[in-house]
Design an enzyme around this catalytic site. Structure first.
Site, PDB file in Angstrom:
ATOM      1  N   CYS A  16       0.846  -1.331  -0.011  1.00 31.96           N
ATOM      2  CA  CYS A  16       0.058   0.071  -0.013  1.00 31.96           C
ATOM      3  C   CYS A  16       0.712   1.430  -0.035  1.00 31.96           C
ATOM      4  CB  CYS A  16      -0.935   0.087   1.225  1.00 31.96           C
ATOM      5  SG  CYS A  16      -2.330   1.044   0.850  1.00 31.96           S
ATOM      6  N   HIS A  27      -3.620  -5.269   0.274  1.00 30.52           N
ATOM      7  CA  HIS A  27      -3.228  -5.514   1.426  1.00 30.52           C
ATOM      8  C   HIS A  27      -3.283  -7.023   1.692  1.00 30.52           C
ATOM      9  CE1 HIS A  27      -2.570  -1.686   3.786  1.00 30.52           C
ATOM     10  NE2 HIS A  27      -3.530  -1.238   2.717  1.00 30.52           N
ATOM     11  N   GLU A  36      -1.509  -8.719   3.839  1.00 36.30           N
ATOM     12  CA  GLU A  36      -1.573  -9.326   5.092  1.00 36.30           C
ATOM     13  C   GLU A  36      -2.852  -9.390   5.617  1.00 36.30           C
ATOM     14  OE1 GLU A  36      -2.088  -4.833   5.505  1.00 36.30           O
ATOM     15  OE2 GLU A  36      -0.913  -6.176   4.426  1.00 36.30           O
TER      16      GLU A  36
END
Length: 246
Positions: A115, A217, A219
């Site tokens: 990001c 993202h 994660e």
């Protein structure tokens, strides 16, 4: 073989006044820690003050760097004044991140940007950004989803022949999306490896293999889209090779 240490660039926030006095705290999101830890690395949160004070000293104990998401990047770093649509800027965080990033780039240390991280790495390499994609380019899809980061929101097309294609596979992939800025002009030796349906740059990589950056993202997707773990596994693998050559 010892596991590689992955430094995660830290941010800060101010606690609200309450029973105890307000204080500034350093943090990294736990999803980043989980992404590194579950894929064979040892995560280490790096305080911004340490990055600024002694970037080489910090990097002496790291084998790879994860540049996470965060607030908007100060456009001064790519020669622009802030436009009305820009959101929160943290000059002290950007200054610390660039101190560490320049040193890591010079050392050839592997880096993964997520990001804000992809935007930061592109500017670190001399590129620039759209300060706001909704007013500066033709955008036909929503890039700022609501609610959970674990939701898949739009698709990206990964280009054949790229390192990202080796990690995730070429072709269409579903991702989440939480941004209003994006890479505009790729930096020196930076290749575009994925785009959104509206042409927005969604991933970059360096021609020498040091840098991988994604606009989404991963994660937040390590459970709902488990293939995204491969991005962290790739950083760990690249960092292990770097560790062996030190």
């Amino acid at each position: 073989m010892e596991k590689p240490i992955i430094g995660i660039l830290g941010n800060t926030y101010k606690t609200q006044p309450g029973l105890f006095s307000s204080a500034e705290r350093m943090y990294v999101n736990s999803d980043y820690i989980e992404g590194v830890l579950n894929n064979g690395g040892i995560p280490m949160a790096i305080p911004a003050v340490a990055m600024k004070a002694d970037p080489e000293g910090v990097l002496a104990v790291c084998d790879g760097i994860l540049v996470p998401g965060g607030e908007d990047l100060n456009p001064w770093y790519y020669g622009e004044e802030p436009k009305p649509q820009i959101q929160t800027i943290r000059p002290e965080i950007d200054e610390a991140w660039f101190a560490l990033g320049r040193a890591a780039k010079e050392m050839g240390m592997p880096m993964l940007g997520i990001c804000k991280g992809i935007q930061f790495l592109n500017v670190l390499c001399g590129g620039d950004l759209y300060q706001d994609i909704y007013t500066q380019k033709e955008t036909t899809i929503l890039h700022l989803q609501s609610l959970e980061r674990s939701y898949l929101h739009h698709h990206v097309e990964i280009k054949e022949g790229t390192h990202l294609a080796e990690i995730l596979g070429a072709g269409t992939h579903a991702v989440n999306s939480m941004h209003h800025q994006a890479v505009r002009t790729p930096g020196e030796d930076i290749l575009v490896s994925a785009t959104a349906p509206d042409g927005t740059i969604e991933a970059i990589e360096s021609s020498n293999g040091q840098i991988v950056g994604v606009q989404w993202h991963p994660e937040g997707l390590i459970h709902t889209a488990p293939e995204m773990n491969r991005l962290f596994a790739d950083l760990v693998e690249r960092s292990s090779r770097y560790r062996e050559k030190r």
